[in-house]
Enzyme design. Structure first.
Site, PDB file in Angstrom:
ATOM      1  N   LYS A  98       0.854  -1.187   0.000  1.00 59.56           N
ATOM      2  CA  LYS A  98       0.000   0.000   0.000  1.00 59.56           C
ATOM      3  C   LYS A  98       0.892   1.240   0.000  1.00 59.56           C
ATOM      4  CE  LYS A  98      -3.776   1.052   0.708  1.00 59.56           C
ATOM      5  NZ  LYS A  98      -4.611   0.908   1.911  1.00 59.56           N
ATOM      6  N   HIS A  99       0.699   2.101  -0.966  1.00 57.08           N
ATOM      7  CA  HIS A  99       1.429   3.361  -1.050  1.00 57.08           C
ATOM      8  C   HIS A  99       2.932   3.172  -0.942  1.00 57.08           C
ATOM      9  CE1 HIS A  99      -2.094   5.863  -1.420  1.00 57.08           C
ATOM     10  NE2 HIS A  99      -2.659   5.186  -0.427  1.00 57.08           N
ATOM     11  N   ASN A 107      12.420   6.030   7.394  1.00 55.48           N
ATOM     12  CA  ASN A 107      12.979   5.011   8.278  1.00 55.48           C
ATOM     13  C   ASN A 107      11.992   3.852   8.429  1.00 55.48           C
ATOM     14  OD1 ASN A 107      15.470   6.281   9.050  1.00 55.48           O
ATOM     15  ND2 ASN A 107      14.328   7.612  10.451  1.00 55.48           N
ATOM     16  N   HIS A 163      13.789   5.094  -0.760  1.00 60.57           N
ATOM     17  CA  HIS A 163      12.939   6.285  -0.960  1.00 60.57           C
ATOM     18  C   HIS A 163      12.527   6.387  -2.420  1.00 60.57           C
ATOM     19  CE1 HIS A 163      13.540   7.997   3.045  1.00 60.57           C
ATOM     20  NE2 HIS A 163      14.806   7.683   2.933  1.00 60.57           N
TER      21      HIS A 163
END
Length: 392
Positions: A67-68, A231, A392
């Site tokens: 999810k996302h 993180n 990221h």
């Protein structure tokens, strides 16, 4: 085909949008059904890498629920016991393949966060997996293949619009990868760092007894973290992520978030939860929501007069703080992984409250001595991997 037009980007105003291969090569993915969007493909490609690497590292089929752009859960294809079947809403008589077990366990890590997920499978999707997915709220799936029966089932989902993507398992990405941010292009080497048992050899605690199942769970935690927004901290037990804390600015907040999710995973197995008298017409998502509220400090919201009647056939007794504490005190053997070093021993203290026994983290903090001392205080086994896993 080396280009696929998308409806829009992250948001409806971000047009035009597409995925394409800069070198003109064919895309490694093919859409078999539906019309996946921008975020769908971000989830799909990250999730595929995760499950592919899990299978390579463990030899077991694997699944993830994304999810996302972070995994809500990831798991290996180990069998479900009777309690698992009840907690994950599986028919007691259903015949389950290893890959079906993997996805059911992956989604079961955090069923609330997996609502509307993107599923990823390391192996061919079969009818057993498709049949379970059919009754879950999910946006799409990526796998290296589908049996005819599985594809027929999935094509009936979401009024025929369920997103089904097949990926070429032989595809290898370019050595360098790029992304644009605010018109500026960033370039870096693809993170092809291999996570295997050799990474777990540097045990820094007095207790050095690391059983095979804990090694397997460490690999699962670390590979999950490799594809989780940093993180991040991941709690694992018996081949299944049970709590993922993603995208927090503070590592202790990651540890607390993942720990609270792991606690909820265990509390869903409490006799009071297993005995909740749900109405027959209450669907899985509503049951998940009700259980989440029932276990929270806002339990009165689901047990108040006029509220419980919409979910239960009779008003269940609340589960007390003392009962929850006693249940969680029995938890042990949990593995915790971190994508970067723990800067203070408070992370170890929090992990211990959720049954942590085994820790895998890079090490390298100026307070490593304090972290090791805290782990030794509780007889934990901690391995320093020496490798950061930011994503990221």
């Amino acid at each position: 085909m080396n280009e696929l037009e998308l409806k829009y980007g992250c948001n409806p105003n971000q047009k035009p949008a597409r995925i394409y291969m800069k070198d003109g090569a064919a895309l490694p993915v093919t859409v078999l059904n539906g019309r996946p969007g921008f975020i769908n493909f971000l989830d799909a490609l990250n999730a595929w890498q995760l499950v592919r690497e899990l299978k390579e590292a463990t030899g077991l089929c694997a699944a993830a629920s994304f999810k996302h752009v972070s995994p809500a859960g990831a798991a290996l294809g180990l069998p479900l016991d009777e309690t698992d079947r009840k907690v994950f809403f599986v028919d007691p008589a259903a015949e389950l393949s290893p890959i079906a077990c993997a996805y059911i366990r992956a989604r079961g890590a955090d069923r609330l966060c997996s609502y509307g997920d993107w599923a990823a499978l390391s192996d061919e999707c079969d009818a057993a997996t498709a049949a379970y997915l059919k009754d879950e709220v999910s946006d799409g799936i990526i796998a290296p293949g589908y049996t005819p029966e599985a594809l027929a089932i999935l094509k009936t989902k979401k009024k025929g619009n369920y997103n089904v993507v097949v990926i070429d398992p032989a595809y290898v990405p370019a050595a360098q990868e790029c992304k644009d941010v605010f018109g500026v292009t960033f370039e870096q080497g693809h993170n092809n760092f291999r996570i295997d048992e050799a990474l777990l050899s540097n045990i820094v605690t007095k207790n050095r007894e690391l059983p095979e199942r804990a090694k397997r769970d460490m690999l699962l935690a670390l590979i999950t973290l490799k594809y989780t927004q940093s993180n991040s901290v991941c709690y694992v037990q018996d081949g299944q992520a049970i709590g993922v804390g993603a995208g927090q600015q503070s590592r202790i907040h990651c540890t607390r978030l993942a720990g609270s999710k792991a606690d909820n995973w265990h509390l869903r197995r409490h006799p009071k939860v297993l005995a909740l008298p749900f109405r027959a017409d209450v669907r899985r998502p509503e049951r998940d929501n009700a259980i989440d509220v029932y276990l929270s400090d806002e339990w009165e919201d689901v047990l108040a007069d006029g509220a419980w009647q919409r979910v239960f056939t009779e008003r269940p007794a609340p589960i007390t703080a003392e009962e929850k504490k006693a249940w969680l005190a029995q938890v042990e053997g949990v593995t915790v992984g971190s994508d970067a070093f723990f800067p203070f021993g408070d992370n170890i203290e929090r992990a211990r409250k959720s049954g942590a026994r085994y820790i895998a983290e890079p090490g390298g903090s100026i307070r490593d001595d304090n972290v090791i001392e805290t782990a030794d205080k509780y007889g934990m086994v901690m391995a320093f991997t020496g490798m950061r896993l930011f994503h990221h």
